[in-house]
Design a protein around this motif. Structure first.
Motif, PDB file in Angstrom:
ATOM      1  N   THR A   2      39.047  27.656  30.038  1.00 18.17           N
ATOM      2  CA  THR A   2      39.297  26.772  31.175  1.00 18.17           C
ATOM      3  C   THR A   2      40.705  26.191  31.082  1.00 18.17           C
ATOM      4  O   THR A   2      41.326  26.167  30.017  1.00 18.17           O
ATOM      5  CB  THR A   2      38.289  25.614  31.216  1.00 18.17           C
ATOM      6  OG1 THR A   2      38.391  24.851  30.005  1.00 18.17           O
ATOM      7  CG2 THR A   2      36.865  26.127  31.363  1.00 18.17           C
ATOM      8  N   GLY A   3      41.161  25.696  32.216  1.00 20.91           N
ATOM      9  CA  GLY A   3      42.437  24.982  32.257  1.00 20.91           C
ATOM     10  C   GLY A   3      43.377  25.503  33.318  1.00 20.91           C
ATOM     11  O   GLY A   3      43.496  26.714  33.517  1.00 20.91           O
ATOM     12  N   GLY A   4      44.029  24.588  34.016  1.00 19.07           N
ATOM     13  CA  GLY A   4      44.999  24.955  35.030  1.00 19.07           C
ATOM     14  C   GLY A   4      44.330  25.559  36.258  1.00 19.07           C
ATOM     15  O   GLY A   4      43.115  25.482  36.458  1.00 19.07           O
ATOM     16  N   THR A   5      45.164  26.179  37.097  1.00 18.06           N
ATOM     17  CA  THR A   5      44.679  26.908  38.267  1.00 18.06           C
ATOM     18  C   THR A   5      44.462  28.357  37.863  1.00 18.06           C
ATOM     19  O   THR A   5      45.402  29.028  37.414  1.00 18.06           O
ATOM     20  CB  THR A   5      45.688  26.823  39.422  1.00 18.06           C
ATOM     21  OG1 THR A   5      45.865  25.453  39.790  1.00 18.06           O
ATOM     22  CG2 THR A   5      45.208  27.610  40.627  1.00 18.06           C
ATOM     23  N   VAL A   6      43.224  28.864  38.011  1.00 14.23           N
ATOM     24  CA  VAL A   6      42.866  30.190  37.525  1.00 14.23           C
ATOM     25  C   VAL A   6      42.896  31.193  38.670  1.00 14.23           C
ATOM     26  O   VAL A   6      42.263  30.990  39.711  1.00 14.23           O
ATOM     27  CB  VAL A   6      41.480  30.183  36.863  1.00 14.23           C
ATOM     28  CG1 VAL A   6      41.132  31.575  36.329  1.00 14.23           C
ATOM     29  CG2 VAL A   6      41.426  29.155  35.735  1.00 14.23           C
ATOM     30  N   THR A   7      43.643  32.277  38.469  1.00 11.26           N
ATOM     31  CA  THR A   7      43.708  33.371  39.429  1.00 11.26           C
ATOM     32  C   THR A   7      43.586  34.686  38.667  1.00 11.26           C
ATOM     33  O   THR A   7      43.598  34.710  37.429  1.00 11.26           O
ATOM     34  CB  THR A   7      45.036  33.355  40.211  1.00 11.26           C
ATOM     35  OG1 THR A   7      46.135  33.426  39.284  1.00 11.26           O
ATOM     36  CG2 THR A   7      45.165  32.095  41.042  1.00 11.26           C
ATOM     37  N   THR A   8      43.455  35.793  39.394  1.00  9.22           N
ATOM     38  CA  THR A   8      43.436  37.113  38.778  1.00  9.22           C
ATOM     39  C   THR A   8      44.433  38.026  39.461  1.00  9.22           C
ATOM     40  O   THR A   8      44.740  37.879  40.647  1.00  9.22           O
ATOM     41  CB  THR A   8      42.034  37.748  38.860  1.00  9.22           C
ATOM     42  OG1 THR A   8      41.642  37.848  40.230  1.00  9.22           O
ATOM     43  CG2 THR A   8      41.020  36.931  38.084  1.00  9.22           C
ATOM     44  N   SER A   9      44.942  38.969  38.697  1.00 14.39           N
ATOM     45  CA  SER A   9      45.845  40.001  39.225  1.00 14.39           C
ATOM     46  C   SER A   9      45.560  41.277  38.454  1.00 14.39           C
ATOM     47  O   SER A   9      45.885  41.371  37.262  1.00 14.39           O
ATOM     48  CB  SER A   9      47.309  39.587  39.063  1.00 14.39           C
ATOM     49  OG  SER A   9      48.177  40.615  39.498  1.00 14.39           O
ATOM     50  N   GLY A  10      44.900  42.254  39.118  1.00 18.71           N
ATOM     51  CA  GLY A  10      44.499  43.449  38.397  1.00 18.71           C
ATOM     52  C   GLY A  10      43.532  43.092  37.292  1.00 18.71           C
ATOM     53  O   GLY A  10      42.515  42.421  37.519  1.00 18.71           O
ATOM     54  N   ASP A  11      43.854  43.512  36.071  1.00 20.18           N
ATOM     55  CA  ASP A  11      42.992  43.247  34.919  1.00 20.18           C
ATOM     56  C   ASP A  11      43.286  41.901  34.263  1.00 20.18           C
ATOM     57  O   ASP A  11      42.633  41.532  33.293  1.00 20.18           O
ATOM     58  CB  ASP A  11      43.177  44.376  33.889  1.00 20.18           C
ATOM     59  CG  ASP A  11      42.264  44.225  32.681  1.00 20.18           C
ATOM     60  OD1 ASP A  11      41.059  43.958  32.883  1.00 20.18           O
ATOM     61  OD2 ASP A  11      42.757  44.347  31.545  1.00 20.18           O
ATOM     62  N   ASN A  12      44.261  41.163  34.779  1.00 17.98           N
ATOM     63  CA  ASN A  12      44.700  39.940  34.106  1.00 17.98           C
ATOM     64  C   ASN A  12      44.117  38.686  34.735  1.00 17.98           C
ATOM     65  O   ASN A  12      44.073  38.541  35.962  1.00 17.98           O
ATOM     66  CB  ASN A  12      46.226  39.839  34.142  1.00 17.98           C
ATOM     67  CG  ASN A  12      46.885  40.915  33.311  1.00 17.98           C
ATOM     68  OD1 ASN A  12      46.454  41.186  32.188  1.00 17.98           O
ATOM     69  ND2 ASN A  12      47.913  41.533  33.850  1.00 17.98           N
TER      70      ASN A  12
END
Length: 302
Positions: A2-12
């Motif tokens: 957890t922590g911060g603003t969580v986003t995804t990009s591809g596998d990351n």
């Protein structure tokens, strides 16, 4: 995790901190990228305001973040120089604390020098990248402190010096603040336009390529053009001249861009369109902290 603003990009999976927070993981994170950028330095106020240095940049790839909680402290930019005043140095950004192997520090960008008779106040201030020197003979830009940080860990530290004032006469072309990718612009012989801020450095940790930590451009005294356009460095550096706002990834105004750690631009009050319409320098841009890791190697629950 957890922590911060969580986003995804591809596998990351990407955790972005634009303000202070806590990154917590109850297991080791492997193959991570970690980007820590400090606040940029403030630009100088009228007259002949120099550019502020960009916040220092610390970047690591392929690192392991042990299971724990880490305080993410995002440094604000330095204050703008008042008329006749120098910019203030930006604030450091940190991730975790020593002696954790994940601890990183980025040094705040150096504030600009002050236009004056030769003396300590006219030199660009030291910082992650150094602030630009004032338009006074014999003065140098601030030194870059970031390359000396984070010993003993896998990290790329980026920061360059501020511009030097190399002319024999005073009051010609103030100098640019250093960026993460290049030094601030030195004064060329006989030029009257403010010098540009140093270019920043590009990373794709957020999922798209972004330049960070451009140096602040210096104020324009008498002419805009190839001799000195006062533009902020690509990476959110504040501009020193209205005619160049927004070019090459610089700030759309005189302030450094928040979230990129850009240095603030310098001011030189005056009516012509190629001068700033303000007598106060630009503030440095706030820093940022980004943590990214591959989900294929790190099955996590957020």
């Amino acid at each position: 995790v957890t922590g911060g603003t969580v986003t995804t990009s591809g596998d990351n999976r990407i955790h972005t901190f634009t303000s202070d927070g806590t990154f917590t993981t109850d297991g080791d994170i492997t193959g991570a990228q970690l980007l820590v950028i400090a606040g940029g330095g403030g630009g100088g106020g009228s007259v002949y305001g120099a550019g502020g240095g960009a916040g220092g940049v610390a970047y690591s790839a392929g690192v392991t973040i042990p299971g724990s909680s880490y305080t993410a402290t995002v440094g604000p930019g330095g204050a703008a120089g008042a008329p006749g005043g120098k910019g203030t140095t930006g604030t450091d950004s940190t991730f975790g604390s020593a002696p954790s192997p994940a601890y990183r520090i980025a040094k705040g960008g150096g504030g600009s020098g002050l236009y004056s008779t030769p003396g300590p106040s006219g030199y660009g201030q030291d910082g992650g990248s150094g602030g630009g020197a004032s338009a006074t003979p014999g003065l140098s830009g601030g030194s870059a402190l970031q390359p000396t940080q984070n010993p003993g860990v896998p990290v790329t530290n980026s920061g360059f010096r501020g511009g030097n004032y190399t002319q024999s006469g005073g009051g010609y072309a103030p100098t640019g603040g250093g960026g993460a990718g290049a030094q601030g612009g030195d004064t060329p012989d006989g030029a009257q336009g403010g010098r540009p801020g140093g270019i920043g450095i590009e990373y794709s940790i957020s999922g798209t390529p972004v330049y960070y930590a451009g140096g602040g451009g210096a104020s324009i005294y008498a002419t805009a053009g190839p001799a000195g356009n006062g533009s902020g460095g690509n990476g959110g550096g504040g501009n020193g001249g209205n005619a160049n706002n927004g070019l090459n990834g610089s700030s759309p105004g005189i302030n450094g861009v928040d979230g990129q750690g850009g240095g603030g631009g310098g001011a030189h009050s005056g009516a012509p369109s190629y001068q700033n319409s303000t007598s106060t320098g630009g503030t440095g841009g706030k820093g940022i902290i980004i943590v990214s890791y591959p989900t294929s190697a790190n099955p996590v629950i957020t």
